[in-house]
Design a protein around this motif. Sequence first.
Motif, PDB file in Angstrom:
ATOM      1  N   ALA A  22       0.832  -1.206   0.000  1.00 39.14           N
ATOM      2  CA  ALA A  22       0.000   0.000   0.000  1.00 39.14           C
ATOM      3  C   ALA A  22       0.867   1.257   0.000  1.00 39.14           C
ATOM      4  CB  ALA A  22      -0.930  -0.007   1.210  1.00 39.14           C
ATOM      5  N   ILE A  23       2.064   1.170   0.552  1.00 37.87           N
ATOM      6  CA  ILE A  23       2.977   2.322   0.601  1.00 37.87           C
ATOM      7  C   ILE A  23       3.912   2.332  -0.598  1.00 37.87           C
ATOM      8  CG2 ILE A  23       4.820   3.451   1.921  1.00 37.87           C
ATOM      9  CD1 ILE A  23       3.503   2.206   4.456  1.00 37.87           C
ATOM     10  N   THR A  24       4.477   1.165  -0.939  1.00 37.43           N
ATOM     11  CA  THR A  24       5.493   1.124  -1.994  1.00 37.43           C
ATOM     12  C   THR A  24       4.933   0.867  -3.378  1.00 37.43           C
ATOM     13  OG1 THR A  24       5.857  -1.266  -1.769  1.00 37.43           O
ATOM     14  CG2 THR A  24       7.214   0.196  -0.397  1.00 37.43           C
ATOM     15  N   GLY A  25       3.804   0.176  -3.457  1.00 37.21           N
ATOM     16  CA  GLY A  25       3.335  -0.348  -4.727  1.00 37.21           C
ATOM     17  C   GLY A  25       3.934  -1.735  -4.916  1.00 37.21           C
ATOM     18  N   PRO A  26       3.473  -2.474  -5.912  1.00 34.20           N
ATOM     19  CA  PRO A  26       3.960  -3.845  -6.118  1.00 34.20           C
ATOM     20  C   PRO A  26       5.377  -3.877  -6.685  1.00 34.20           C
ATOM     21  CG  PRO A  26       2.418  -3.250  -7.855  1.00 34.20           C
ATOM     22  CD  PRO A  26       2.422  -2.108  -6.872  1.00 34.20           C
ATOM     23  N   GLY A  27       6.103  -4.945  -6.359  1.00 35.85           N
ATOM     24  CA  GLY A  27       7.429  -5.156  -6.935  1.00 35.85           C
ATOM     25  C   GLY A  27       8.487  -4.173  -6.487  1.00 35.85           C
ATOM     26  N   ARG A  28       8.425  -3.729  -5.228  1.00 38.70           N
ATOM     27  CA  ARG A  28       9.327  -2.673  -4.755  1.00 38.70           C
ATOM     28  C   ARG A  28      10.231  -3.147  -3.620  1.00 38.70           C
ATOM     29  NH1 ARG A  28       9.994   0.970  -8.101  1.00 38.70           N
ATOM     30  NH2 ARG A  28      10.237   2.547  -6.524  1.00 38.70           N
ATOM     31  N   VAL A  29      10.557  -4.451  -3.594  1.00 38.75           N
ATOM     32  CA  VAL A  29      11.489  -5.012  -2.621  1.00 38.75           C
ATOM     33  C   VAL A  29      12.704  -5.489  -3.416  1.00 38.75           C
ATOM     34  CG1 VAL A  29      11.881  -6.735  -0.826  1.00 38.75           C
ATOM     35  CG2 VAL A  29       9.595  -5.746  -1.139  1.00 38.75           C
ATOM     36  N   PHE A  30      13.883  -4.959  -3.084  1.00 34.50           N
ATOM     37  CA  PHE A  30      15.100  -5.256  -3.841  1.00 34.50           C
ATOM     38  C   PHE A  30      16.183  -5.812  -2.918  1.00 34.50           C
ATOM     39  CE2 PHE A  30      13.164  -1.417  -5.829  1.00 34.50           C
ATOM     40  CZ  PHE A  30      12.760  -1.997  -7.030  1.00 34.50           C
ATOM     41  N   ASP A  31      17.110  -6.551  -3.505  1.00 37.12           N
ATOM     42  CA  ASP A  31      18.234  -7.063  -2.710  1.00 37.12           C
ATOM     43  C   ASP A  31      19.452  -6.143  -2.799  1.00 37.12           C
ATOM     44  OD1 ASP A  31      19.121  -7.604  -5.261  1.00 37.12           O
ATOM     45  OD2 ASP A  31      19.538  -9.721  -4.902  1.00 37.12           O
ATOM     46  N   ARG A  32      19.304  -5.012  -3.468  1.00 35.80           N
ATOM     47  CA  ARG A  32      20.337  -3.978  -3.521  1.00 35.80           C
ATOM     48  C   ARG A  32      19.646  -2.663  -3.868  1.00 35.80           C
ATOM     49  NH1 ARG A  32      19.824  -6.184  -8.313  1.00 35.80           N
ATOM     50  NH2 ARG A  32      20.234  -5.063 -10.205  1.00 35.80           N
ATOM     51  N   ARG A  33      20.318  -1.564  -3.582  1.00 32.98           N
ATOM     52  CA  ARG A  33      19.725  -0.256  -3.887  1.00 32.98           C
ATOM     53  C   ARG A  33      19.807  -0.005  -5.379  1.00 32.98           C
ATOM     54  NH1 ARG A  33      21.306   5.573  -2.843  1.00 32.98           N
ATOM     55  NH2 ARG A  33      19.332   6.588  -3.282  1.00 32.98           N
ATOM     56  N   ILE A  34      18.680   0.298  -5.971  1.00 32.16           N
ATOM     57  CA  ILE A  34      18.578   0.603  -7.396  1.00 32.16           C
ATOM     58  C   ILE A  34      18.534   2.127  -7.506  1.00 32.16           C
ATOM     59  CG2 ILE A  34      17.288   0.200  -9.518  1.00 32.16           C
ATOM     60  CD1 ILE A  34      18.238  -2.397  -8.224  1.00 32.16           C
ATOM     61  N   THR A  35      19.635   2.737  -7.873  1.00 30.21           N
ATOM     62  CA  THR A  35      19.733   4.194  -7.812  1.00 30.21           C
ATOM     63  C   THR A  35      18.744   4.899  -8.735  1.00 30.21           C
ATOM     64  OG1 THR A  35      21.545   4.161  -9.416  1.00 30.21           O
ATOM     65  CG2 THR A  35      22.142   4.212  -7.069  1.00 30.21           C
ATOM     66  N   GLU A  46      22.506  -5.646   4.711  1.00 23.80           N
ATOM     67  CA  GLU A  46      23.530  -6.530   5.261  1.00 23.80           C
ATOM     68  C   GLU A  46      22.907  -7.639   6.102  1.00 23.80           C
ATOM     69  OE1 GLU A  46      27.621  -5.569   7.401  1.00 23.80           O
ATOM     70  OE2 GLU A  46      25.917  -5.023   8.680  1.00 23.80           O
ATOM     71  N   ILE A  47      23.508  -8.836   6.007  1.00 22.37           N
ATOM     72  CA  ILE A  47      23.138  -9.943   6.886  1.00 22.37           C
ATOM     73  C   ILE A  47      24.432 -10.532   7.436  1.00 22.37           C
ATOM     74  CG2 ILE A  47      22.980 -11.597   4.975  1.00 22.37           C
ATOM     75  CD1 ILE A  47      20.712 -12.980   6.626  1.00 22.37           C
ATOM     76  N   VAL A  48      24.495 -10.677   8.746  1.00 24.56           N
ATOM     77  CA  VAL A  48      25.656 -11.249   9.426  1.00 24.56           C
ATOM     78  C   VAL A  48      25.176 -12.492  10.159  1.00 24.56           C
ATOM     79  CG1 VAL A  48      27.436 -10.882  11.172  1.00 24.56           C
ATOM     80  CG2 VAL A  48      26.726  -8.979   9.701  1.00 24.56           C
ATOM     81  N   SER A  49      25.775 -13.627   9.814  1.00 24.07           N
ATOM     82  CA  SER A  49      25.376 -14.902  10.413  1.00 24.07           C
ATOM     83  C   SER A  49      26.498 -15.427  11.291  1.00 24.07           C
ATOM     84  CB  SER A  49      25.054 -15.921   9.320  1.00 24.07           C
ATOM     85  OG  SER A  49      23.980 -15.459   8.530  1.00 24.07           O
ATOM     86  N   SER A  50      26.113 -15.998  12.437  1.00 25.57           N
ATOM     87  CA  SER A  50      27.073 -16.539  13.397  1.00 25.57           C
ATOM     88  C   SER A  50      26.592 -17.892  13.882  1.00 25.57           C
ATOM     89  CB  SER A  50      27.200 -15.610  14.611  1.00 25.57           C
ATOM     90  OG  SER A  50      27.537 -14.307  14.218  1.00 25.57           O
ATOM     91  N   ASP A  65      19.615  -6.244   8.106  1.00 23.78           N
ATOM     92  CA  ASP A  65      19.023  -4.922   7.954  1.00 23.78           C
ATOM     93  C   ASP A  65      18.067  -4.902   6.773  1.00 23.78           C
ATOM     94  OD1 ASP A  65      20.670  -4.023  10.003  1.00 23.78           O
ATOM     95  OD2 ASP A  65      22.158  -3.156   8.642  1.00 23.78           O
ATOM     96  N   ILE A  66      17.042  -4.088   6.914  1.00 19.40           N
ATOM     97  CA  ILE A  66      16.144  -3.759   5.822  1.00 19.40           C
ATOM     98  C   ILE A  66      16.040  -2.242   5.807  1.00 19.40           C
ATOM     99  CG2 ILE A  66      13.797  -3.918   4.914  1.00 19.40           C
ATOM    100  CD1 ILE A  66      13.620  -6.637   6.356  1.00 19.40           C
ATOM    101  N   GLU A  67      16.217  -1.654   4.629  1.00 15.63           N
ATOM    102  CA  GLU A  67      16.158  -0.203   4.498  1.00 15.63           C
ATOM    103  C   GLU A  67      14.881   0.205   3.776  1.00 15.63           C
ATOM    104  OE1 GLU A  67      19.720   0.547   2.310  1.00 15.63           O
ATOM    105  OE2 GLU A  67      20.984   0.406   4.094  1.00 15.63           O
TER     106      GLU A  67
END
Length: 132
Positions: A22-35, A46-50, A65-67
């Motif tokens: 409702a805020i972003t619209g469809p298809g607006r989740v990315f695994d990197r920033r699309i400038t 970033e994901i840090v696994s231990s 993290d999710i931005e």
Amino acid sequence: MSANALQQAVYERLSENTAVAAITGPGRVFDRRITRAEPPYLVLGEIVSSDYSTGDGPGAEHRFDIEAWTRRNGRREAVELADAVRSALHDADLAVNGATLVNLRHERTVSHRAPKSALHVARLRFRAVTEP
């Protein structure tokens, strides 16, 4: 470790969530920033696994993290999007391929204006524990 499977499950949950869409619209989740992408959108950061094994068996701890990136309505929209992400993921029971999600918790959200731009970003930090 199950970091990639966890990220896939998070991606699927956010991509299918109606409050996020409702805020972003469809298809607006990315695994990197699309400038060149026009905000609002989400970026899986970033994901840090231990190792988080116990005497009962193996396990993994993942901090990720999710931005939430926005332009119009500035910080307010970034925080609203971050709240939708938090609601979608905090204590969620996600199906993680090849692992069992023991818990998924929101740890913090920090919002600010991105330097040298008109964009605002809210960075959410989550902690997840998985077992094979």
